[in-house]
Scaffold this active site. Structure first.
Site, PDB file in Angstrom:
ATOM      1  N   ASP A 167      -1.600   5.163  -0.967  1.00  0.00           N
ATOM      2  CA  ASP A 167      -2.641   4.143  -0.867  1.00  0.00           C
ATOM      3  C   ASP A 167      -2.265   2.966   0.022  1.00  0.00           C
ATOM      4  O   ASP A 167      -2.963   1.952   0.038  1.00  0.00           O
ATOM      5  CB  ASP A 167      -3.029   3.629  -2.260  1.00  0.00           C
ATOM      6  CG  ASP A 167      -1.843   3.050  -3.035  1.00  0.00           C
ATOM      7  OD1 ASP A 167      -0.954   2.434  -2.410  1.00  0.00           O
ATOM      8  OD2 ASP A 167      -1.800   3.224  -4.262  1.00  0.00           O
ATOM      9  N   ARG A 237      -3.530  -2.144   2.297  1.00  0.00           N
ATOM     10  CA  ARG A 237      -3.666  -1.602   0.941  1.00  0.00           C
ATOM     11  C   ARG A 237      -5.079  -1.059   0.813  1.00  0.00           C
ATOM     12  O   ARG A 237      -6.058  -1.802   0.980  1.00  0.00           O
ATOM     13  CB  ARG A 237      -3.414  -2.693  -0.110  1.00  0.00           C
ATOM     14  CG  ARG A 237      -3.588  -2.233  -1.564  1.00  0.00           C
ATOM     15  CD  ARG A 237      -2.587  -1.156  -1.926  1.00  0.00           C
ATOM     16  NE  ARG A 237      -2.513  -0.920  -3.367  1.00  0.00           N
ATOM     17  CZ  ARG A 237      -3.340  -0.120  -4.045  1.00  0.00           C
ATOM     18  NH1 ARG A 237      -4.330   0.499  -3.405  1.00  0.00           N
ATOM     19  NH2 ARG A 237      -3.176   0.052  -5.344  1.00  0.00           N
ATOM     20  N   ASP A 242      -5.591   3.864  -6.511  1.00  0.00           N
ATOM     21  CA  ASP A 242      -4.191   3.612  -6.842  1.00  0.00           C
ATOM     22  C   ASP A 242      -3.489   4.969  -6.898  1.00  0.00           C
ATOM     23  O   ASP A 242      -3.795   5.805  -7.754  1.00  0.00           O
ATOM     24  CB  ASP A 242      -4.076   2.891  -8.183  1.00  0.00           C
ATOM     25  CG  ASP A 242      -2.722   2.208  -8.370  1.00  0.00           C
ATOM     26  OD1 ASP A 242      -1.910   2.277  -7.431  1.00  0.00           O
ATOM     27  OD2 ASP A 242      -2.504   1.609  -9.433  1.00  0.00           O
ATOM     28  N   GLU A 245       3.277   6.161  -7.167  1.00  0.00           N
ATOM     29  CA  GLU A 245       4.362   5.653  -6.339  1.00  0.00           C
ATOM     30  C   GLU A 245       5.280   6.809  -5.934  1.00  0.00           C
ATOM     31  O   GLU A 245       5.315   7.863  -6.591  1.00  0.00           O
ATOM     32  CB  GLU A 245       5.151   4.590  -7.106  1.00  0.00           C
ATOM     33  CG  GLU A 245       4.316   3.452  -7.639  1.00  0.00           C
ATOM     34  CD  GLU A 245       3.691   2.605  -6.540  1.00  0.00           C
ATOM     35  OE1 GLU A 245       4.240   2.596  -5.418  1.00  0.00           O
ATOM     36  OE2 GLU A 245       2.665   1.950  -6.800  1.00  0.00           O
ATOM     37  N   ARG A 279      -0.886  -8.109   1.716  1.00  0.00           N
ATOM     38  CA  ARG A 279      -1.416  -6.903   2.346  1.00  0.00           C
ATOM     39  C   ARG A 279      -2.921  -7.073   2.545  1.00  0.00           C
ATOM     40  O   ARG A 279      -3.599  -7.737   1.758  1.00  0.00           O
ATOM     41  CB  ARG A 279      -1.143  -5.682   1.470  1.00  0.00           C
ATOM     42  CG  ARG A 279       0.325  -5.374   1.269  1.00  0.00           C
ATOM     43  CD  ARG A 279       0.541  -4.261   0.265  1.00  0.00           C
ATOM     44  NE  ARG A 279       0.038  -4.612  -1.065  1.00  0.00           N
ATOM     45  CZ  ARG A 279       0.228  -3.881  -2.148  1.00  0.00           C
ATOM     46  NH1 ARG A 279       0.904  -2.734  -2.070  1.00  0.00           N
ATOM     47  NH2 ARG A 279      -0.247  -4.273  -3.322  1.00  0.00           N
TER      48      ARG A 279
END
Length: 351
Positions: A167, A237, A242, A245, A279
């Site tokens: 993302d 971003r 989302d 990670e 961002r």
């Protein structure tokens, strides 16, 4: 290599790869317009001839038309930036606009980063029609920008190595872009010239040091299509989703999915705001694809409901979950916001 130096100095050559850096001279863009129609339009204060007149007046006196304030609410300082961008676009057009539709398209392209209400106000001031914005869009993109869009970025091809996860990524925008050309700091200009001169005399140590300073200032000299381009760095971003990670389960798969969608390609980004990590948060489009939609549809990301309430995003996640696509193939996939919170509670940086 020499082109960057020429673009700042205004040296003449057959092809100008950096037209927005050429020092301005008295413009040669007065359109060939029927005299009676031109006089009629100037008398009413609108039309193609009036636009050409206002741009000429702006270049010689840095003045914007007084009547414009009746159509827009933005400050005079912002209007000056608009007219600088419009002047740049006008002077660098292959041929000057000859019809209201052509002039409207030029304005919409030059000012594609301003609020929609202001854009429509300028077009109304000149009695121009409201055009569709330039392509590089999908059917999901509106022809005019939503009210909350702050500006639009048209990036250079995105380097795969600059895609951090599913993302977020780092993009670069050429400073020949009308919006960027007006805001490049003078010290960056000077460093680019000094670097080119150092390379010409083979002082590569000084050139490398200057390149590092340019990067620290938020810019970079990028080779694109065998030409050196000065570009500004933007950390992006993607709005409303989302992704896992990198260190999470399915994190690498999510990143790889985004690489396939935008890696090595130019993107168009509707920027809404900056987040707490500085961002730029926006909607991303590439090759007629709305990227967030694609990531959600294939189960490569979650709908980030804390910050986004779009029902179409919620529907795409539900469909991906029901079909066990992507990360939802796992029985109980960990949510990235929960993972980040746990790491922060443990004193580990996560964002």
């Amino acid at each position: 290599m020499g082109n960057i130096l020429k673009c700042f100095r205004g040296d003449e050559e057959e092809e100008d790869h950096y037209p927005y850096y050429r020092p301005a001279s008295r413009p040669q863009y007065q359109p060939q317009y029927p005299q009676q129609q031109q006089q009629q339009e100037e008398a009413h204060g609108h039309g193609v001839a009036a636009l050409a007149h206002d741009l000429l007046n702006f270049e010689t006196a840095s003045m914007v038309p007084e009547g414009l304030r009746q159509h827009v609410t933005t400050s005079k300082k912002a209007q000056i930036k608009w007219y600088q961008n419009m002047l740049d676009a006008y002077k660098n057009a292959r041929t000057p606009p000859r019809t209201p539709a052509e002039a409207a398209q030029l304005i919409a392209t030059a000012l594609n980063w301003i609020q929609r209400s202001d854009l429509e106000g300028i077009l109304e001031f000149y009695n121009f029609p409201i055009p569709s914005l330039p392509a590089a869009s999908s059917s999901h993109r509106p022809s005019l920008l939503p009210e909350s869009v702050q500006f639009v970025l048209n990036t250079l091809p995105v380097n795969n190595q600059n895609i951090g996860d599913g993302d977020g990524f780092t993009a670069y925008v050429a400073t020949t872009d009308p919006r960027e050309s007006a805001i490049v700091p003078i010290e960056v200009h000077e460093m680019v010239i000094a670097r080119t001169e150092a390379r010409n005399r083979r002082d590569y140590q000084s050139a490398d040091a200057l390149q590092s300073s340019i990067i620290e200032a938020g810019y970079k000299i990028i080779v694109c299509s065998d030409e050196e381009i000065l570009a500004r760095k933007y950390r992006i971003r993607m709005r409303g989703i989302d992704a896992p990670e990198l260190k999470m389960t399915y994190g690498k798969e999510s990143r790889n999915a985004l690489v396939k969608l935008i890696g090595g390609k130019r993107t168009t980004i509707h920027v809404y705001c900056q987040d707490q990590f500085e961002r730029y948060v926006g909607d991303v489009y590439c090759n007629n694809v709305f990227i967030q939609e694609k990531m959600l549809k294939n189960g490569h990301a979650w709908h980030f409901t804390t910050y986004d309430k779009r029902p179409e995003f919620a529907k795409l996640e539900r469909e991906a979950r029901a079909a066990n696509r992507g990360l939802f193939a796992s029985l109980n996939p960990e949510k990235p916001w929960d993972w980040r919170r746990e790491r922060r509670n443990a004193g580990i940086q996560a964002y």
